[in-house]
Design a protein around this motif. Structure first.
Motif, mmCIF file in Angstrom:
data_model
loop_
_atom_site.group_PDB
_atom_site.id
_atom_site.type_symbol
_atom_site.label_atom_id
_atom_site.label_comp_id
_atom_site.label_asym_id
_atom_site.label_seq_id
_atom_site.Cartn_x
_atom_site.Cartn_y
_atom_site.Cartn_z
ATOM 1 N N THR A 3 -15.164 46.206 -46.588
ATOM 2 C CA THR A 3 -14.079 45.603 -45.801
ATOM 3 C C THR A 3 -12.926 46.570 -45.555
ATOM 4 N N SER A 4 -12.840 47.649 -46.318
ATOM 5 C CA SER A 4 -11.687 48.558 -46.265
ATOM 6 C C SER A 4 -10.378 47.816 -46.454
ATOM 7 N N SER A 5 -10.394 46.802 -47.269
ATOM 8 C CA SER A 5 -9.144 46.071 -47.497
ATOM 9 C C SER A 5 -9.037 45.622 -48.949
ATOM 10 N N SER A 6 -8.055 46.180 -49.671
ATOM 11 C CA SER A 6 -7.897 45.749 -51.064
ATOM 12 C C SER A 6 -7.393 44.320 -51.120
ATOM 13 N N SER A 7 -6.592 43.913 -50.126
ATOM 14 C CA SER A 7 -6.092 42.534 -50.140
ATOM 15 C C SER A 7 -7.229 41.546 -49.983
ATOM 16 N N ASN A 23 -0.742 49.577 -55.932
ATOM 17 C CA ASN A 23 -1.465 50.650 -56.639
ATOM 18 C C ASN A 23 -2.618 51.155 -55.775
ATOM 19 N N MET A 24 -2.398 52.250 -55.095
ATOM 20 C CA MET A 24 -3.419 52.753 -54.180
ATOM 21 C C MET A 24 -3.693 54.219 -54.487
ATOM 22 N N ASN A 25 -4.495 54.453 -55.481
ATOM 23 C CA ASN A 25 -4.809 55.828 -55.885
ATOM 24 C C ASN A 25 -5.505 56.587 -54.764
ATOM 25 N N GLY A 26 -6.485 55.939 -54.138
ATOM 26 C CA GLY A 26 -7.257 56.589 -53.084
ATOM 27 C C GLY A 26 -6.387 56.918 -51.877
ATOM 28 N N THR A 27 -5.533 55.977 -51.512
ATOM 29 C CA THR A 27 -4.654 56.189 -50.362
ATOM 30 C C THR A 27 -3.672 57.328 -50.643
ATOM 31 N N ALA A 28 -3.117 57.346 -51.854
ATOM 32 C CA ALA A 28 -2.147 58.376 -52.214
ATOM 33 C C ALA A 28 -2.779 59.765 -52.112
ATOM 34 N N SER A 57 1.878 51.083 -48.441
ATOM 35 C CA SER A 57 0.767 50.714 -47.552
ATOM 36 C C SER A 57 0.272 49.311 -47.878
ATOM 37 N N ALA A 58 0.024 48.543 -46.833
ATOM 38 C CA ALA A 58 -0.550 47.217 -47.058
ATOM 39 C C ALA A 58 -2.025 47.403 -47.399
ATOM 40 N N GLY A 59 -2.609 46.406 -48.057
ATOM 41 C CA GLY A 59 -4.019 46.536 -48.416
ATOM 42 C C GLY A 59 -4.940 46.122 -47.289
ATOM 43 N N ILE A 60 -4.740 46.710 -46.133
ATOM 44 C CA ILE A 60 -5.561 46.365 -44.966
ATOM 45 C C ILE A 60 -6.148 47.652 -44.359
ATOM 46 N N PRO A 61 -7.176 47.527 -43.510
ATOM 47 C CA PRO A 61 -7.786 48.747 -42.970
ATOM 48 C C PRO A 61 -6.793 49.651 -42.241
ATOM 49 N N MET A 62 -6.898 50.924 -42.495
ATOM 50 C CA MET A 62 -6.123 51.971 -41.837
ATOM 51 C C MET A 62 -4.614 51.916 -42.055
ATOM 52 N N ALA A 63 -4.173 51.138 -43.035
ATOM 53 C CA ALA A 63 -2.733 51.066 -43.301
ATOM 54 C C ALA A 63 -2.213 52.431 -43.731
ATOM 55 N N GLY A 64 -3.043 53.148 -44.473
ATOM 56 C CA GLY A 64 -2.630 54.453 -44.971
ATOM 57 C C GLY A 64 -2.325 55.427 -43.849
ATOM 58 N N LEU A 65 -3.055 55.279 -42.763
ATOM 59 C CA LEU A 65 -2.862 56.182 -41.632
ATOM 60 C C LEU A 65 -1.477 55.961 -41.004
ATOM 61 N N LEU A 87 -13.440 57.267 -43.881
ATOM 62 C CA LEU A 87 -12.843 57.657 -45.160
ATOM 63 C C LEU A 87 -12.100 56.485 -45.802
ATOM 64 N N ASP A 88 -11.617 55.569 -44.958
ATOM 65 C CA ASP A 88 -10.907 54.394 -45.458
ATOM 66 C C ASP A 88 -11.792 53.594 -46.415
ATOM 67 N N MET A 89 -13.089 53.547 -46.127
ATOM 68 C CA MET A 89 -13.997 52.776 -46.981
ATOM 69 C C MET A 89 -14.002 53.354 -48.397
ATOM 70 N N PHE A 90 -14.037 54.674 -48.469
ATOM 71 C CA PHE A 90 -14.085 55.314 -49.785
ATOM 72 C C PHE A 90 -12.745 55.201 -50.512
ATOM 73 N N ARG A 91 -11.640 55.354 -49.751
ATOM 74 C CA ARG A 91 -10.361 55.312 -50.467
ATOM 75 C C ARG A 91 -10.038 53.885 -50.907
ATOM 76 N N THR A 92 -10.477 52.886 -50.127
ATOM 77 C CA THR A 92 -10.210 51.507 -50.550
ATOM 78 C C THR A 92 -10.990 51.180 -51.822
ATOM 79 N N ALA A 93 -12.238 51.644 -51.898
ATOM 80 C CA ALA A 93 -13.011 51.411 -53.128
ATOM 81 C C ALA A 93 -12.305 52.081 -54.309
ATOM 82 N N THR A 94 -11.754 53.284 -54.071
ATOM 83 C CA THR A 94 -11.024 53.971 -55.146
ATOM 84 C C THR A 94 -9.766 53.190 -55.529
ATOM 85 N N ASN A 95 -9.092 52.623 -54.530
ATOM 86 C CA ASN A 95 -7.896 51.810 -54.815
ATOM 87 C C ASN A 95 -8.236 50.631 -55.728
ATOM 88 N N VAL A 96 -9.297 49.924 -55.376
ATOM 89 C CA VAL A 96 -9.664 48.729 -56.152
ATOM 90 C C VAL A 96 -10.170 49.124 -57.548
#
Ligand code: ASP
Length: 403
Positions: A261-265, A297-302, A339-347, A374-383
């Motif tokens: 989903t690329s969304s931690s929320s 807490n977004m380790n992947g996004t950071a 960043s919100a926990g939604i797709p591409m928020a980090g961008l 890449l969002d898919m991988f960073r969101t998994a890292t965030n969660v």
């Protein structure tokens, strides 16, 4: 017959989704709706789940002293692990230097992203809602969390009759929300199949992207993998005294959902469910740490923000000085928190980091084409980071876990 475990069902759905999206992209309309329904169902429960979970979490923590200690631990863990993630990214991007010689001609036009020019003080101020109902209906997580913490805190301090009534009320609402979550989770394999098929069919020629942006993607993925498979497991093992492999197995369902989903929320309901039921973390700790984690807490996004910005600088031939790189580290931390926990928020939040070191916002056009993958991988890292925090903190509070 033993039931085929849910995370395997999701995994198979993920693979089938990739194949469907790649080979039957013209027919994606037949399956895309499954993903839409699943995502809408998850979004439907997020706000009531976060509110009831935070309030019941805080009331169950019991005293303001306990709450203070828990908050300190949680915030310190989040900030520390995010900083470690950023440093991993910083080292990787300086070693590989993927931006040197990158073809600026491949830049895509960026529309709809404008610099976030609000001063940081305003962003902080907006955590205090002027109208909680507006925040609830707009899904503004930080104001909702702040209000819920306050509400829970003053439930503890109110008279016995209100305290018992409200504590039971929010515990019960949370209970019901978790039941609805469990019901929705049953459909995760179908949802994931639909989401992934649609996503893959829209992501253009992946081979072409991989050949033009390959080194950049490998740098991001390599750093994410190090954080995911080395740094966090070491923390879980040595600070939490928990077996990281068992923990990974226990949270596989939310991780795969986060990836798809690329969304931690949107993944939060599944994260709470897995951390409580599979890892055995008390409701008190998971209710407090996880909604907060999914928001800040977004380790992947950071990590990603740091690599992407330095990549853009390298591509434009700008040599960032040491102090500029320190600015990147801290603004990457702030923008990941924001960043919100939604797709591409980090961008979108990356504009803060780019502006801070004086790089052109159009630089985002360089990385746009591969961001969604890449969002898919960073969101998994965030969660993953959120779940690790929950088990380590639970252990430090003396809880006996299943992992
Ligand atoms: N998609 C990420 C998340 O929901 C945020 C981001 O990095 O874009 O966790």
């Amino acid at each position: 017959m033993k039931k085929f475990p849910l995370h395997w069902q999701i995994f198979v759905a993920l693979i089938l989704g990739i194949l469907y999206g790649a080979f039957l992209s013209d027919y994606v309309g037949y399956v895309g709706w499954m993903g839409d329904i699943f995502l809408r169902a998850l979004k439907m429960i997020i706000i009531p789940l976060v509110v009831s979970s935070m309030i019941s979490g805080v009331t169950n923590v019991g005293t303001s002293e306990n709450l203070g200690r828990l908050s300190m631990k949680t915030f310190s863990f989040y900030i520390l692990t995010s900083l470690i993630a950023i440093l991993t990214g910083l080292i990787a991007v300086n070693m590989v230097r993927p931006g040197i010689g990158a073809d600026l001609g491949l830049k895509q036009a960026v529309t709809g992203i404008s610099a976030i020019e609000k001063p940081f003080s305003d962003i902080l101020l907006e955590i205090i809602p002027t109208n909680i109902f507006t925040s609830l209906s707009n899904g503004e997580m930080l104001p909702i969390i702040l209000f819920s913490i306050l509400f829970g805190f003053f439930i503890i301090r109110s008279n016995e009759r209100s305290k018992v009534f409200l504590t039971n009320l929010f515990d019960s609402i949370f209970d019901v929300m978790m039941k609805i979550t469990l019901f929705i989770i049953n459909f995760a394999p179908f949802g994931v199949f639909g989401i992934v098929a649609k996503q893959i069919s829209h992501s253009g020629d992946i081979l072409h992207l991989a050949s033009t942006m390959g080194i950049y993607m490998v740098t991001v993925l390599g750093a994410l993998l190090i954080h995911f498979f080395v740094t966090m497991p070491l923390i879980v093992k040595f600070i939490g005294r928990i077996n990281p492999v068992k923990h990974l197995r226990a949270v596989m369902t939310p991780l795969l959902t986060a990836f798809s989903t690329s969304s931690s929320s949107a993944t939060l309901p599944l994260t709470i469910q897995a951390v409580e039921k599979e890892c055995g973390v008390s409701n008190k700790i998971s209710s407090f740490t996880l909604p907060l984690g999914a928001t800040i807490n977004m380790n992947g996004t950071a990590l990603y923000e740091c690599i992407a910005v330095i990549f853009i600088a390298q591509a434009y031939g700008v040599d960032l000085t040491f102090s500029q790189q320190i600015i990147v580290v801290f603004t990457a931390l702030l923008s990941a928190i924001g960043s919100a926990g939604i797709p591409m928020a980090g961008l979108i939040m990356m504009t803060i980091v780019l502006t801070a070191v004086g790089l052109p916002l159009e630089g985002i056009g360089l990385i746009l084409s591969v961001d969604r993958i890449l969002d898919m991988f960073r969101t998994a890292t965030n969660v993953w980071g959120d779940t690790c925090a929950a088990v380590v903190i639970a252990k430090s509070e003396g809880e006996i876990l299943k992992v």
